[in-house]
Write a protein that holds these residues in place. Structure first.
Motif, mmCIF file in Angstrom:
data_model
loop_
_atom_site.group_PDB
_atom_site.id
_atom_site.type_symbol
_atom_site.label_atom_id
_atom_site.label_comp_id
_atom_site.label_asym_id
_atom_site.label_seq_id
_atom_site.Cartn_x
_atom_site.Cartn_y
_atom_site.Cartn_z
ATOM 1 N N LEU A 152 42.482 -63.186 -68.077
ATOM 2 C CA LEU A 152 41.297 -63.120 -68.910
ATOM 3 C C LEU A 152 41.028 -61.685 -69.381
ATOM 4 O O LEU A 152 40.865 -60.966 -67.987
ATOM 5 N N SER A 153 41.174 -61.362 -70.363
ATOM 6 C CA SER A 153 40.626 -60.009 -70.641
ATOM 7 C C SER A 153 39.127 -59.861 -70.799
ATOM 8 O O SER A 153 38.484 -60.832 -71.734
ATOM 9 N N ARG A 154 38.565 -58.961 -69.913
ATOM 10 C CA ARG A 154 37.071 -59.051 -69.903
ATOM 11 C C ARG A 154 36.609 -57.537 -70.825
ATOM 12 O O ARG A 154 35.394 -57.633 -71.043
ATOM 13 N N VAL A 155 37.296 -56.532 -70.771
ATOM 14 C CA VAL A 155 37.081 -55.504 -71.760
ATOM 15 C C VAL A 155 37.214 -55.711 -72.992
ATOM 16 O O VAL A 155 38.318 -55.607 -73.774
ATOM 17 N N ASP A 156 36.099 -55.632 -73.968
ATOM 18 C CA ASP A 156 35.993 -55.846 -75.163
ATOM 19 C C ASP A 156 36.398 -54.596 -76.282
ATOM 20 O O ASP A 156 37.097 -54.650 -77.243
ATOM 21 N N ASN A 157 36.243 -53.445 -75.614
ATOM 22 C CA ASN A 157 36.609 -52.085 -76.143
ATOM 23 C C ASN A 157 37.449 -51.248 -75.494
ATOM 24 O O ASN A 157 37.469 -50.043 -75.557
ATOM 25 N N ARG A 158 38.819 -51.968 -75.189
ATOM 26 C CA ARG A 158 39.760 -51.048 -74.334
ATOM 27 C C ARG A 158 40.248 -49.870 -75.222
ATOM 28 O O ARG A 158 40.521 -48.821 -74.628
ATOM 29 N N ASP A 159 40.143 -50.233 -76.309
ATOM 30 C CA ASP A 159 40.858 -49.133 -77.348
ATOM 31 C C ASP A 159 39.815 -48.061 -77.157
ATOM 32 O O ASP A 159 40.245 -46.649 -77.403
ATOM 33 N N GLU A 160 38.541 -48.259 -76.843
ATOM 34 C CA GLU A 160 37.836 -46.923 -76.998
ATOM 35 C C GLU A 160 37.800 -46.293 -75.703
ATOM 36 O O GLU A 160 37.418 -45.122 -75.647
ATOM 37 N N ILE A 161 37.950 -46.958 -74.486
ATOM 38 C CA ILE A 161 37.931 -46.479 -73.320
ATOM 39 C C ILE A 161 39.422 -45.791 -72.550
ATOM 40 O O ILE A 161 39.433 -45.250 -71.725
ATOM 41 N N GLU A 162 40.264 -46.509 -72.999
ATOM 42 C CA GLU A 162 41.800 -45.995 -72.637
ATOM 43 C C GLU A 162 42.221 -44.980 -73.475
ATOM 44 O O GLU A 162 42.312 -44.964 -74.610
ATOM 45 N N ASP A 163 42.918 -43.874 -72.747
ATOM 46 C CA ASP A 163 43.289 -42.692 -73.399
ATOM 47 C C ASP A 163 44.735 -43.140 -74.209
ATOM 48 O O ASP A 163 45.520 -43.743 -73.274
ATOM 49 N N VAL A 164 44.906 -42.722 -75.344
ATOM 50 C CA VAL A 164 46.050 -43.174 -76.157
ATOM 51 C C VAL A 164 47.268 -42.550 -75.568
ATOM 52 O O VAL A 164 48.214 -43.280 -75.533
ATOM 53 N N PRO B 54 48.325 -44.035 -71.076
ATOM 54 C CA PRO B 54 47.643 -45.280 -70.742
ATOM 55 C C PRO B 54 47.299 -45.510 -69.321
ATOM 56 O O PRO B 54 47.660 -45.021 -68.374
ATOM 57 N N GLU B 55 46.190 -46.435 -69.103
ATOM 58 C CA GLU B 55 45.573 -46.475 -67.710
ATOM 59 C C GLU B 55 44.812 -45.526 -67.377
ATOM 60 O O GLU B 55 44.431 -45.334 -66.330
ATOM 61 N N ILE B 56 44.302 -44.571 -68.211
ATOM 62 C CA ILE B 56 43.331 -43.532 -68.045
ATOM 63 C C ILE B 56 42.462 -43.622 -68.799
ATOM 64 O O ILE B 56 42.511 -43.880 -70.064
ATOM 65 N N TYR B 57 41.052 -43.360 -68.088
ATOM 66 C CA TYR B 57 39.828 -43.489 -68.681
ATOM 67 C C TYR B 57 39.374 -42.348 -69.492
ATOM 68 O O TYR B 57 39.730 -41.203 -69.319
ATOM 69 N N ARG B 58 39.134 -42.722 -70.886
ATOM 70 C CA ARG B 58 38.956 -41.299 -71.761
ATOM 71 C C ARG B 58 37.414 -41.314 -72.131
ATOM 72 O O ARG B 58 37.042 -40.323 -72.642
ATOM 73 N N GLY B 59 36.655 -42.072 -71.516
ATOM 74 C CA GLY B 59 35.119 -41.931 -71.480
ATOM 75 C C GLY B 59 34.705 -42.993 -72.279
ATOM 76 O O GLY B 59 35.370 -43.897 -72.678
ATOM 77 N N ALA B 60 33.339 -43.036 -72.570
ATOM 78 C CA ALA B 60 32.724 -43.952 -73.368
ATOM 79 C C ALA B 60 32.079 -45.343 -72.491
ATOM 80 O O ALA B 60 32.622 -45.359 -71.303
ATOM 81 N N GLU C 50 39.877 -40.313 -65.188
ATOM 82 C CA GLU C 50 40.061 -41.270 -63.801
ATOM 83 C C GLU C 50 40.995 -42.309 -64.276
ATOM 84 O O GLU C 50 41.148 -42.670 -65.488
ATOM 85 N N GLU C 51 41.656 -42.851 -63.238
ATOM 86 C CA GLU C 51 42.348 -43.983 -63.430
ATOM 87 C C GLU C 51 41.332 -45.348 -64.001
ATOM 88 O O GLU C 51 40.440 -45.208 -63.319
#
Length: 154
Positions: free
Chosen positions: A24-36, A39-45, A62-63
């Motif tokens: 189940l995917s819970r995060v609707d905006n993964r493309d906004e919060i994951e560093d391009v 991968p798997e690194i928080y980019r903010g927001a 952060e991871e």
């Protein structure tokens, strides 16, 4: 991604165990919060869970798994499967006997098979008898994510 694993001999569809549709995917905006680039690194927001925007106290870099785990205490209901999702492959006429969020899980990597686990033996007894009093844990729960640092990684 969060998953649940249905087992049984009367599932309404699919085989026992989990398949891709059980994640189940819970995060609707993964493309906004994951560093391009990482991968798997928080980019903010802020993070959007099931349509709700959630501010999170986290630093860029952060991871991502650690940032998402930090949401559990205050937003557990948005992260876990709801009743519809839980019952998706379980016949409607099967009653819920007991629900556990914490238990002592055997370390299967240490050659502990479930039939040797007191927890699983007691759960089997509950299922056989329908008597929830048969579940009487003799060991403290160990299912908190911090005890299984690789959980959530595929």
């Amino acid at each position: 991604m969060i998953g649940h694993t249905p087992f049984g001999n009367c599932l309404t569809k699919g085989e026992p165990g989990f398949g891709n549709e059980d994640f189940l995917s819970r995060v609707d905006n993964r493309d906004e919060i994951e560093d391009v680039d990482q991968p798997e690194i928080y980019r903010g927001a802020s993070i959007v869970l099931r349509g709700r925007r959630i501010a999170v106290a986290a630093e860029r870099g952060e991871e991502l798994v650690d940032v998402l785990r930090r949401l559990v205490p205050d937003h557990r209901d948005l992260l876990l499967a709801d009743e519809v999702e839980l019952r998706r492959r379980i016949p409607a006429d099967i009653p819920e006997i007991m629900r556990l969020d914490r238990w002592h899980h055997p370390d299967l990597l240490q050659d502990t098979v479930p039939s040797q686990s007191m927890t699983f033996r007691q759960l089997a007894d509950v299922l056989t008898t329908g008597d929830v009093r048969r579940y009487a844990p003799d060991m403290p729960p160990n299912t908190h994510w911090s005890r299984w640092p690789e959980s959530g990684n595929l």
